[in-house]
Scaffold this motif. Structure first.
Motif, PDB file in Angstrom:
ATOM      1  N   LYS A  43       0.812  -1.215   0.000  1.00 50.95           N
ATOM      2  CA  LYS A  43       0.000   0.000   0.000  1.00 50.95           C
ATOM      3  C   LYS A  43       0.843   1.261   0.000  1.00 50.95           C
ATOM      4  O   LYS A  43       0.387   2.317  -0.429  1.00 50.95           O
ATOM      5  N   TYR A  44       2.073   1.176   0.509  1.00 45.62           N
ATOM      6  CA  TYR A  44       2.903   2.368   0.628  1.00 45.62           C
ATOM      7  C   TYR A  44       3.558   2.702  -0.707  1.00 45.62           C
ATOM      8  O   TYR A  44       3.969   1.812  -1.449  1.00 45.62           O
ATOM      9  N   SER A  45       3.637   3.984  -1.013  1.00 51.50           N
ATOM     10  CA  SER A  45       4.229   4.410  -2.275  1.00 51.50           C
ATOM     11  C   SER A  45       5.308   5.448  -2.014  1.00 51.50           C
ATOM     12  O   SER A  45       5.269   6.182  -1.023  1.00 51.50           O
ATOM     13  N   LEU A  46       6.279   5.484  -2.921  1.00 51.75           N
ATOM     14  CA  LEU A  46       7.360   6.456  -2.867  1.00 51.75           C
ATOM     15  C   LEU A  46       7.332   7.215  -4.186  1.00 51.75           C
ATOM     16  O   LEU A  46       7.615   6.651  -5.249  1.00 51.75           O
ATOM     17  N   LYS A  47       6.959   8.481  -4.112  1.00 44.02           N
ATOM     18  CA  LYS A  47       6.843   9.330  -5.296  1.00 44.02           C
ATOM     19  C   LYS A  47       5.930   8.700  -6.349  1.00 44.02           C
ATOM     20  O   LYS A  47       6.239   8.677  -7.539  1.00 44.02           O
ATOM     21  N   GLY A  48       4.830   8.154  -5.872  1.00 44.86           N
ATOM     22  CA  GLY A  48       3.835   7.607  -6.778  1.00 44.86           C
ATOM     23  C   GLY A  48       4.092   6.193  -7.234  1.00 44.86           C
ATOM     24  O   GLY A  48       3.314   5.644  -8.010  1.00 44.86           O
ATOM     25  N   ILE A  49       5.177   5.569  -6.767  1.00 43.74           N
ATOM     26  CA  ILE A  49       5.508   4.199  -7.168  1.00 43.74           C
ATOM     27  C   ILE A  49       5.341   3.280  -5.968  1.00 43.74           C
ATOM     28  O   ILE A  49       5.874   3.541  -4.893  1.00 43.74           O
ATOM     29  N   SER A  50       4.602   2.215  -6.146  1.00 47.55           N
ATOM     30  CA  SER A  50       4.380   1.256  -5.064  1.00 47.55           C
ATOM     31  C   SER A  50       4.517  -0.153  -5.594  1.00 47.55           C
ATOM     32  O   SER A  50       4.388  -0.403  -6.795  1.00 47.55           O
ATOM     33  N   SER A  82      10.424 -11.850 -11.227  1.00 52.05           N
ATOM     34  CA  SER A  82       9.057 -11.798 -10.705  1.00 52.05           C
ATOM     35  C   SER A  82       8.741 -10.433 -10.121  1.00 52.05           C
ATOM     36  O   SER A  82       7.680  -9.853 -10.388  1.00 52.05           O
ATOM     37  N   VAL A  83       9.662  -9.900  -9.321  1.00 45.78           N
ATOM     38  CA  VAL A  83       9.449  -8.575  -8.744  1.00 45.78           C
ATOM     39  C   VAL A  83       9.592  -7.499  -9.816  1.00 45.78           C
ATOM     40  O   VAL A  83       8.783  -6.576  -9.925  1.00 45.78           O
ATOM     41  N   GLY A  84      10.644  -7.646 -10.652  1.00 44.50           N
ATOM     42  CA  GLY A  84      10.898  -6.629 -11.667  1.00 44.50           C
ATOM     43  C   GLY A  84       9.785  -6.501 -12.679  1.00 44.50           C
ATOM     44  O   GLY A  84       9.391  -5.392 -13.063  1.00 44.50           O
ATOM     45  N   ILE A  85       9.229  -7.623 -13.140  1.00 43.27           N
ATOM     46  CA  ILE A  85       8.208  -7.563 -14.184  1.00 43.27           C
ATOM     47  C   ILE A  85       6.913  -6.977 -13.656  1.00 43.27           C
ATOM     48  O   ILE A  85       6.180  -6.301 -14.385  1.00 43.27           O
ATOM     49  N   ILE A  86       6.615  -7.214 -12.378  1.00 44.24           N
ATOM     50  CA  ILE A  86       5.411  -6.627 -11.794  1.00 44.24           C
ATOM     51  C   ILE A  86       5.489  -5.104 -11.838  1.00 44.24           C
ATOM     52  O   ILE A  86       4.547  -4.416 -12.240  1.00 44.24           O
ATOM     53  N   LEU A  87       6.660  -4.574 -11.435  1.00 39.63           N
ATOM     54  CA  LEU A  87       6.837  -3.120 -11.440  1.00 39.63           C
ATOM     55  C   LEU A  87       6.883  -2.572 -12.859  1.00 39.63           C
ATOM     56  O   LEU A  87       6.293  -1.529 -13.160  1.00 39.63           O
ATOM     57  N   LEU A  88       7.581  -3.287 -13.761  1.00 40.62           N
ATOM     58  CA  LEU A  88       7.686  -2.801 -15.137  1.00 40.62           C
ATOM     59  C   LEU A  88       6.330  -2.775 -15.826  1.00 40.62           C
ATOM     60  O   LEU A  88       5.940  -1.761 -16.421  1.00 40.62           O
ATOM     61  N   ILE A  89       5.614  -3.882 -15.768  1.00 37.50           N
ATOM     62  CA  ILE A  89       4.309  -3.950 -16.428  1.00 37.50           C
ATOM     63  C   ILE A  89       3.363  -2.902 -15.849  1.00 37.50           C
ATOM     64  O   ILE A  89       2.600  -2.256 -16.576  1.00 37.50           O
ATOM     65  N   LEU A 108       4.636   0.569 -17.302  1.00 33.15           N
ATOM     66  CA  LEU A 108       4.984   0.720 -18.711  1.00 33.15           C
ATOM     67  C   LEU A 108       4.265   1.904 -19.374  1.00 33.15           C
ATOM     68  O   LEU A 108       4.914   2.714 -20.061  1.00 33.15           O
ATOM     69  N   PRO A 109       2.953   2.019 -19.221  1.00 36.73           N
ATOM     70  CA  PRO A 109       2.297   3.186 -19.843  1.00 36.73           C
ATOM     71  C   PRO A 109       2.872   4.503 -19.351  1.00 36.73           C
ATOM     72  O   PRO A 109       3.092   5.428 -20.150  1.00 36.73           O
ATOM     73  N   ARG A 110       3.145   4.602 -18.054  1.00 38.87           N
ATOM     74  CA  ARG A 110       3.676   5.847 -17.512  1.00 38.87           C
ATOM     75  C   ARG A 110       5.079   6.125 -18.042  1.00 38.87           C
ATOM     76  O   ARG A 110       5.439   7.277 -18.326  1.00 38.87           O
ATOM     77  N   ILE A 111       5.894   5.081 -18.185  1.00 40.62           N
ATOM     78  CA  ILE A 111       7.255   5.236 -18.702  1.00 40.62           C
ATOM     79  C   ILE A 111       7.233   5.870 -20.091  1.00 40.62           C
ATOM     80  O   ILE A 111       8.076   6.711 -20.428  1.00 40.62           O
ATOM     81  N   PHE A 112       6.275   5.474 -20.912  1.00 45.92           N
ATOM     82  CA  PHE A 112       6.192   5.984 -22.275  1.00 45.92           C
ATOM     83  C   PHE A 112       5.240   7.172 -22.406  1.00 45.92           C
ATOM     84  O   PHE A 112       4.885   7.573 -23.514  1.00 45.92           O
ATOM     85  N   GLY A 113       4.824   7.736 -21.268  1.00 43.09           N
ATOM     86  CA  GLY A 113       4.038   8.961 -21.289  1.00 43.09           C
ATOM     87  C   GLY A 113       2.550   8.793 -21.471  1.00 43.09           C
ATOM     88  O   GLY A 113       1.862   9.750 -21.854  1.00 43.09           O
ATOM     89  N   LEU A 167      -0.038  -8.982 -14.899  1.00 43.76           N
ATOM     90  CA  LEU A 167      -1.378  -8.621 -15.366  1.00 43.76           C
ATOM     91  C   LEU A 167      -2.178  -7.994 -14.241  1.00 43.76           C
ATOM     92  O   LEU A 167      -2.866  -6.987 -14.436  1.00 43.76           O
ATOM     93  N   ASN A 168      -2.086  -8.577 -13.058  1.00 38.73           N
ATOM     94  CA  ASN A 168      -2.808  -8.012 -11.925  1.00 38.73           C
ATOM     95  C   ASN A 168      -2.304  -6.611 -11.599  1.00 38.73           C
ATOM     96  O   ASN A 168      -3.075  -5.737 -11.195  1.00 38.73           O
ATOM     97  N   ALA A 169      -0.998  -6.376 -11.803  1.00 31.12           N
ATOM     98  CA  ALA A 169      -0.428  -5.062 -11.512  1.00 31.12           C
ATOM     99  C   ALA A 169      -0.990  -3.987 -12.436  1.00 31.12           C
ATOM    100  O   ALA A 169      -1.330  -2.887 -11.992  1.00 31.12           O
ATOM    101  N   ILE A 170      -1.111  -4.280 -13.735  1.00 27.19           N
ATOM    102  CA  ILE A 170      -1.644  -3.267 -14.650  1.00 27.19           C
ATOM    103  C   ILE A 170      -3.146  -3.097 -14.434  1.00 27.19           C
ATOM    104  O   ILE A 170      -3.691  -2.009 -14.644  1.00 27.19           O
ATOM    105  N   ILE A 171      -3.822  -4.142 -13.985  1.00 25.25           N
ATOM    106  CA  ILE A 171      -5.239  -4.010 -13.643  1.00 25.25           C
ATOM    107  C   ILE A 171      -5.407  -3.040 -12.478  1.00 25.25           C
ATOM    108  O   ILE A 171      -6.283  -2.175 -12.475  1.00 25.25           O
ATOM    109  N   GLU A 172      -4.543  -3.181 -11.460  1.00 26.58           N
ATOM    110  CA  GLU A 172      -4.593  -2.276 -10.318  1.00 26.58           C
ATOM    111  C   GLU A 172      -4.250  -0.851 -10.735  1.00 26.58           C
ATOM    112  O   GLU A 172      -4.887   0.112 -10.308  1.00 26.58           O
TER     113      GLU A 172
END
Length: 632
Positions: free
Chosen positions: A86-93, A238-245, A248-253, A594-599
């Motif tokens: 639940k905790y985020s750092l500069k909008g990233i959680s 496993s951890v990296g792909i959750i954050l990347l996916i 991804l939309p935000r990374i590309f604007g 997939l669950n990460a981008i749904i959230e």
């Protein structure tokens, strides 16, 4: 008394070693008191004789408890992971899924490294939880799945191919360039792709003789290399792909939430209402129709029965009659008297401008105004109704019923007075319960209302079919080809939802609260079990600079292909960013992603392309893993 005292002493001594770790952390064991009375220490010992006891104090005892009680481990990982997520750092959680994975891996690594405790939880638990998640997800996206295939099937296949090819090239040639021993490349592909079955095809290549190790290595050593590479790359990817996916939309604007709403509109074909069976289908939302109560004063209403009024004034459907603070039974067809208060439902414009003059002054009587409104889907089952327009049906008297939406073959149709109703259509109606039932009877169907009834029958049968389809395997040259149980179960959910969207009498919509809980709990419990079993493998793989190469190549193989595939999906194929993200995470076989981008997007629309690229790359990854082994 002496014998009793000796007995108590013996019990005390016997239980001295079975001390509950949390008790020790608070203040240590409680010393037995003299006098033959029952001591707190004896009670603790007796309780711990009935559960799995721990034999160590402090943190050692705590980690031993988690090893003896796997359910406690899973629940603790779920609780702490959800809290951290639940905790985020500069909008990233991290989100709850990545948080659960991280907590579980850390706990299992500490237990292994510090106390020599190896956590092992039966894989059947994690597998079942994952299948629950996939089925629940399929239920939500089912009505949109086939339209998704028509809109972007080839693009989804292209994205999956890009992810697979780049992953294989990075892992295979990266391992060769770093001079890693045989087995590491296959393990890197398996771990970075998070497909454990790739280890199986690698072992098959060894066992069948398709790959023969060098003279200075044994088959067991090659297998150990595969396992070590898998463990390291699996955790990091496993951890990296959750954050990347997720980002991804935000990374590309791109704006994930806005794009998800646009994708939902695109895939709905312009429809504004959820199809029957979809979550949120039976919500009233905005309606131009409203309830008003009027005191009968005009002679045109006095002395007429309800049925007569319905025939003479079809534009003024009376829902309730209140006389002397008593609600009259409409089934008795009462005669309206002067001073009665009647409740009507019609277009707000008509109610304001016309009905007051037609009936009398407006009333605020709570009995008259408290008429609960409901929304329901009704499947048209009467051939006598087929071909009539909504205008013709309304002219027969609606009893306060309003048509909210019209569906044919699962597609929403434009709604207007001249819209014709056909056998097999689904009408979404709003109105009081009694009027809904009467309208359903006239249409030859029955009311489908939101329900909290058990879905166990549909769930168990559909998942069984999906599971059996998923495990059906064809072997070609020793390589197993199968759809996979995850893809089988998500397609089972798609099938159930798709069928019920066209035939709502078979259960109606799945309750969204229950479906959402099944989705979230299933995935996070799967991740918690997985983390317990992977942690010890990470420890065994530590040593020398090999771990650095495994971490670097595995992370690159996990994250670079999705970046490239997403860019191609949005820029070359012109896909909506959320649809491209869903196809990318399917190509990467990452259900947690997939669950990460749904959230992140607040929508499940990303799951529409997921099964297409998922099924394709599952097969390709197994073939690639086999050849990575024999080419070593």
């Amino acid at each position: 008394m002496a014998k009793a005292h000796d007995c108590v002493g013996a019990i005390t001594q016997r239980n001295t070693h079975f001390l509950f770790a949390p008790l020790l952390l608070i203040g240590g064991p409680v010393v037995a008191q003299s006098g033959g009375t029952t001591t707190p220490e004896i009670v603790v010992g007796q309780v711990l004789d009935r559960i799995e006891p721990v034999t160590e104090a402090g943190l050692h005892g705590f980690f031993q408890l988690l090893g003896n009680q796997p359910i406690a481990f899973v629940l603790l990982a779920l609780a702490m992971g959800s809290l951290i997520g639940k905790y985020s750092l500069k909008g990233i959680s991290l989100g709850s899924t990545a948080g659960t994975l991280l907590v579980g891996v850390i706990f299992s690594m500490i237990a292994e490294a510090a106390y020599g405790i190896t956590y092992t939880i039966p894989g059947i638990l994690s597998s079942f939880m994952l299948l629950l998640f996939m089925y629940a997800l399929g239920l939500k996206v089912g009505p949109q799945f086939f339209s998704g295939l028509r809109k972007g099937g080839l693009a989804f296949v292209g994205i999956g191919l890009i992810v697979f090819v780049l992953n294989w090239l990075i892992c295979y040639f990266g391992a060769a360039w770093a001079g890693l021993a045989p087995g590491y490349a296959t393990g890197l592909i398996s771990g970075s792709y998070t497909i454990t079955a790739i280890l199986g095809v690698g072992q098959n290549a060894l066992a069948s003789g398709a790959y023969i190790p060098p003279t200075d290595m044994t088959i067991e050593e090659v297998g150990a290399n595969m396992a070590a590479a898998y463990a390291i790359s699996y955790v990091l990817s496993s951890v990296g792909i959750i954050l990347l996916i997720r980002y991804l939309p935000r990374i590309f604007g791109y704006d994930a939430v806005a794009d998800a709403k646009q994708a939902e509109a695109d895939f709905s074909g312009g429809a504004v209402h959820p199809v029957p069976g979809a979550p949120g289908a039976l919500t009233i939302g905005f309606s131009p129709y409203d309830l008003r109560a009027f005191e009968v004063r005009h002679e045109s209403f006095v002395g007429r029965t309800l049925t007569k009024l319905a025939s003479d004034f079809p534009q003024v459907p009376i829902l309730r009659v209140v006389r002397d603070d008593v609600v009259l039974d409409p089934a008795e067809n009462p005669i309206i008297s002067s001073g009665d208060i009647v409740t009507v439902r019609a277009n707000v414009h008509d109610l304001i401008l016309e009905e007051g003059e037609l009936i009398g002054p407006e009333s605020d009587n709570p009995l008259a105004r408290n008429v609960p409104m409901e929304v329901a889907d009704v499947h048209v089952g009467s051939h006598a109704i087929s071909g009539k327009t909504l205008e013709e049906l309304e002219s027969q008297g609606t009893g306060g019923i309003a048509v909210q939406a019209l569906f044919r073959a699962g597609n929403e149709l434009p709604l207007g007075p001249k819209s014709d109703v056909r056998f097999g259509d689904v009408l979404r109606l709003t109105g009081p319960d009694g009027a809904l039932k009467a309208a359903a009877s006239q249409l030859g169907g029955h009311v489908i209302l939101p329900t909290l009834k058990s879905e166990v029958l549909y769930l168990s049968l559909a998942m069984l079919v999906g599971y059996l389809v998923g495990i059906a395997t064809v072997h070609i040259s020793g390589i197993p080809f199968a759809l996979g149980t995850s893809a089988g179960c998500i397609l089972a959910g798609v099938g159930v939802s798709y069928f019920r969207s066209r035939n709502p009498e078979f259960g109606g919509p799945v309750h969204e609260g229950a479906r959402s809980f099944l989705q979230d709990f299933g995935l996070n419990a799967f991740v918690a079990v997985l983390s317990a079993n992977v942690g010890p493998k990470v420890i065994s793989a530590l040593g020398g600079d090999t771990i650095l190469w495994l971490a670097l190549i595995g992370t690159a193989g996990a994250l670079i292909p999705p970046l490239v595939a997403f860019w191609v999906g949005t820029k070359v194929f012109g896909l909506n960013s959320i649809i491209a993200d869903g196809a990318t995470t399917g190509g990467r076989n990452s259900t947690p992603g997939l669950n990460a981008i749904i959230e992140e997007s607040g929508s499940s629309i990303a799951a529409v392309p997921y099964p297409v690229s998922y099924a394709l790359t599952t097969v390709l990854a197994l073939i690639g893993g086999y050849f990575s082994m024999i080419l070593s």
